[in-house]
Design a protein around this motif. Structure first.
Motif, mmCIF file in Angstrom:
data_model
loop_
_atom_site.group_PDB
_atom_site.id
_atom_site.type_symbol
_atom_site.label_atom_id
_atom_site.label_comp_id
_atom_site.label_asym_id
_atom_site.label_seq_id
_atom_site.Cartn_x
_atom_site.Cartn_y
_atom_site.Cartn_z
ATOM 1 N N ARG A 30 -6.829 -47.490 34.145
ATOM 2 C CA ARG A 30 -6.829 -46.082 33.718
ATOM 3 C C ARG A 30 -5.387 -45.788 33.121
ATOM 4 O O ARG A 30 -5.865 -45.227 32.005
ATOM 5 C CB ARG A 30 -7.237 -45.184 35.048
ATOM 6 N N LYS A 52 -12.712 -41.512 28.733
ATOM 7 C CA LYS A 52 -13.520 -42.089 27.664
ATOM 8 C C LYS A 52 -14.235 -41.408 26.721
ATOM 9 O O LYS A 52 -14.011 -41.776 25.462
ATOM 10 C CB LYS A 52 -14.661 -42.719 28.432
ATOM 11 N N ASN A 64 -15.425 -41.216 32.490
ATOM 12 C CA ASN A 64 -16.207 -40.229 31.685
ATOM 13 C C ASN A 64 -15.470 -38.747 32.002
ATOM 14 O O ASN A 64 -15.344 -37.873 31.251
ATOM 15 C CB ASN A 64 -17.678 -40.169 31.719
ATOM 16 N N ALA A 78 -11.038 -46.405 25.510
ATOM 17 C CA ALA A 78 -12.568 -45.896 25.837
ATOM 18 C C ALA A 78 -13.141 -47.139 26.846
ATOM 19 O O ALA A 78 -13.599 -46.480 27.727
ATOM 20 C CB ALA A 78 -13.320 -46.007 24.694
ATOM 21 N N SER A 79 -12.796 -48.095 26.830
ATOM 22 C CA SER A 79 -13.083 -49.336 27.681
ATOM 23 C C SER A 79 -12.405 -49.155 29.185
ATOM 24 O O SER A 79 -12.928 -49.720 30.210
ATOM 25 C CB SER A 79 -13.000 -50.572 27.319
#
Length: 490
Positions: A131, A206, A194, A189-190
């Protein structure tokens, strides 16, 4: 160049999310002794976010809103950078340009520092490591996006470099920078969730990465690249964002509700986190352009710096009954003597209910939007219009925004008519957020819109060379011949 070689001032890093702003700063450490633990990385990532604090003032206001026909500065302020920007009297020696270049590359350098070392550090939770890599990639891409929009070709530096190594990095084409941005945001984004909860609210998500990725595709599809296949790419990623409504973002019930301090981290996809209270983490934007003698019951500290005004062109462009107009600006104010005074000013982030907590004119706690759902909605409608014309879906999206603004819906329009409707809707919905100037450039409308306004207000016109800024003079002088100057500024 000297700021591409930015030294990582680890001793002054501070967290920028409101919920983790009290993270203890790092002191008495140097680069070689610092990156040892998971907590070191956590603090270093907070340091990358910290560089965002300067973005709204410089990139969104000075280099975007002030440059557009949303803002007017009288010649009596000709000694100020904001006059030079508004009146298109730019030289490479303008201090704001160096500040923008510096800020962006310092954030890139901080992100590079983390990304070069994070895989060497042991994490109790490898998901957290992934992350944080995503967060740094997102922030690095965001900085390069600001650079390429402002300057075009710029040096691309993906790793920490020494002073000597930095002297071997020339400018690379804007298309190369955009390709890098796409790669970074796709990877981010991967790696990102969210949404967040608790103390992590405000970090890159994301959905934020997909939204900025879609924005990059829109710039690649438009002028001057005209790679129109990217409209389809934009539709694909924007659709993912729109499908996450109520599971990652919320459409605000009213326009005014969006711009309250109490609404921070509720209605934006990504926002710069600010904190009042005299910690050096406050937002200067609300007090940037208000009248100097405004009633202290509204704001106890008056204006911060800029003395321009919302242009008559912007004011007169609103439809009657548009509820957004007087959330964004006003044409009268009450002065310290209680007298109503005629003067236009932007008030979009001026939340008087939060004024009691500020300790200076630049200490507001309200966040600043980098990406809002409405921006994505309207870009999606633009991309659909360019590929399929004004579909029922595209019209319904625009009408949802117009209905909230108190306006009637639109129907029965052609593709070319819908283009102009979208231009105006974006101008009004996103005014004073740093979006409109870029819209004019990527849609190829800049000269058509700006030259009549410039003739009226400054008795001049511009050509396409002034859609970019010059490389700052001090950067050109670091190693003569390493950089070429943008056309029109030699």
């Amino acid at each position: 160049m000297k700021y591409i070689i930015a030294i990582f001032c680890i001793s002054i890093l501070a967290a920028c999310n409101k919920d983790f702003l009290d993270t203890a700063p790092i002191s008495n450490q140097n680069e070689s002794s610092f990156y040892k633990t998971e907590n070191d990385i956590v603090q270093a990532v907070s340091g990358v976010y910290n560089k965002l604090l300067t973005f709204p003032d410089v990139n969104n206001l000075y280099l975007s809103e002030v440059r557009s026909n949303n803002y007017y500065v009288d010649r009596q302020d000709a000694a100020r950078d904001y006059f030079s920007l508004s009146a298109f009297e730019i030289t490479s020696a303008l201090g704001t340009l160096q500040t923008a270049w510096t800020n962006d590359y310092e954030m890139i350098e901080r992100a590079n520092q983390v990304l070069d070392r994070i895989d060497e550090i042991s994490f109790t939770d490898t998901t957290k490591r992934s992350r944080m890599k995503g967060e740094c990639k997102f922030l690095r891409a965001l900085a390069y996006f600001e650079l390429v929009k402002a300057f075009g070709a710029v040096p691309l530096i993906e790793h920490t470099v020494s002073s000597e190594e930095a002297l071997s990095y020339p400018r690379v084409g804007a298309d190369t920078i955009y390709n890098f941005i796409v790669s970074e945001l796709t990877a981010a984004a991967s790696l990102l969730p969210n949404s967040y909860s608790g103390t992590d609210k405000g970090r890159a998500t994301k959905l934020a990465a997909l939204g900025i990725l879609g924005r990059a595709y829109m710039f690649m599809a438009g002028y001057p690249f005209n790679k129109t296949e990217n409209y389809s790419n934009a539709i694909q990623v924007f659709r993912q964002v729109l499908d996450a409504e109520n599971n990652g973002w919320t459409f605000a019930p009213t326009y005014a509700e969006i711009f309250k301090t109490s609404s921070d981290n509720k209605y934006y996809l990504f926002e710069v986190q600010y904190l009042s209270g005299g910690k050096g983490l406050g937002n200067p934007v609300p007090g940037e352009v208000i009248p100097l003698d405004m009633d202290t019951k509204i704001t106890p500290y008056g204006a911060y710096y800029m003395q321009g005004v919302p242009s008559d062109d912007l004011i007169n462009s609103f439809e009657a009954g548009d509820k957004r107009e007087f959330v964004i600006l006003d044409t009268v104010y009450r002065n310290k003597s209680g007298v109503m005074t005629q003067r236009s000013y932007f008030k979009k982030y001026l939340d008087s209910s939060a004024a009691a907590s500020i300790l200076s004119s630049s200490d507001w706690g309200i966040n600043f939007p980098i990406l809002r759902p409405e921006d994505v909605m309207l870009m999606y409608a633009q991309a659909v219009n360019e590929t399929s014309g004004p579909t029922a879906e595209a019209l319904s999206i625009v009408n949802r925004i117009r209905t909230r603004a108190g306006l009637t819906g639109i129907s029965g329009v052609s593709q070319s008519e819908f283009r102009l409707i979208l231009e105006t809707e974006r101008r009004h919905e996103l005014a004073w957020e740093g979006i409109y100037w870029g819209d004019l450039i990527r849609t190829g409308r800049c000269l058509d819109v700006m030259n009549p306004w410039l003739q009226t207000n400054y008795s001049k016109s511009i050509d396409v060379t002034q859609e970019l800024y010059p490389v700052p003079q001090s950067e050109m002088q670091i190693k003569p011949g390493l950089y070429y100057q943008n056309p029109g500024y030699q």
